[in-house]
Design a protein around this motif. Structure first.
Motif: not given
Length: 115
Positions: A51-59, A70-78
């Motif tokens: 997943x990118x910072x812009x919300x794009x995902x690839x599987x 999914x990710x939490x950008x504020x916490x640098x967590x995926x």
């Protein structure tokens, strides 16, 4: 120093679920992509989901419809929510984070799915 730490692996029966987490910490800035790869015994490491910072995902095709990243950008967590697990999902799962000019990997977490 940058640390990438995974958690949440374990042993589960086929059809079950697991949720992997990964946190990046330290001197890391402007993370773009975060994701998961896996490596089964005797096989090459393969992409699971990103997943990118812009919300794009690839599987990977093999996990579409069963896994959700999914990710939490504020916490640098995926996170990787894995449902309807199959024995062929058994592998060491690695978290990766990347940005301009860098890529870091975690140490991996074992996921074992019994039949």
């Amino acid at each position: 120093q940058v640390q990438v730490v995974e958690s949440g692996g374990g042993l589960v029966q086929a059809g079950g679920s697991l949720r992997l987490s990964c946190a990046a910490s330290g001197s890391i800035f402007s993370i773009d992509a975060m994701g998961w790869y896996r490596q089964a015994p005797g096989k090459q490491r393969e992409l699971v989901a990103t997943t990118t910072s812009g919300g794009m995902t690839n599987y990977a095709d093999s996990v579409k419809g069963r896994f959700t990243i999914s990710r939490d950008n504020a916490k640098n967590t995926v996170f990787l929510q894995m449902n309807s697990l199959k024995p062929e999902d058994t592998a060491v799962y690695y978290c990766t984070v990347s940005g301009r000019g860098y890529r870091y990997w975690g140490q991996g977490t074992q996921v074992t799915v019994s039949s």
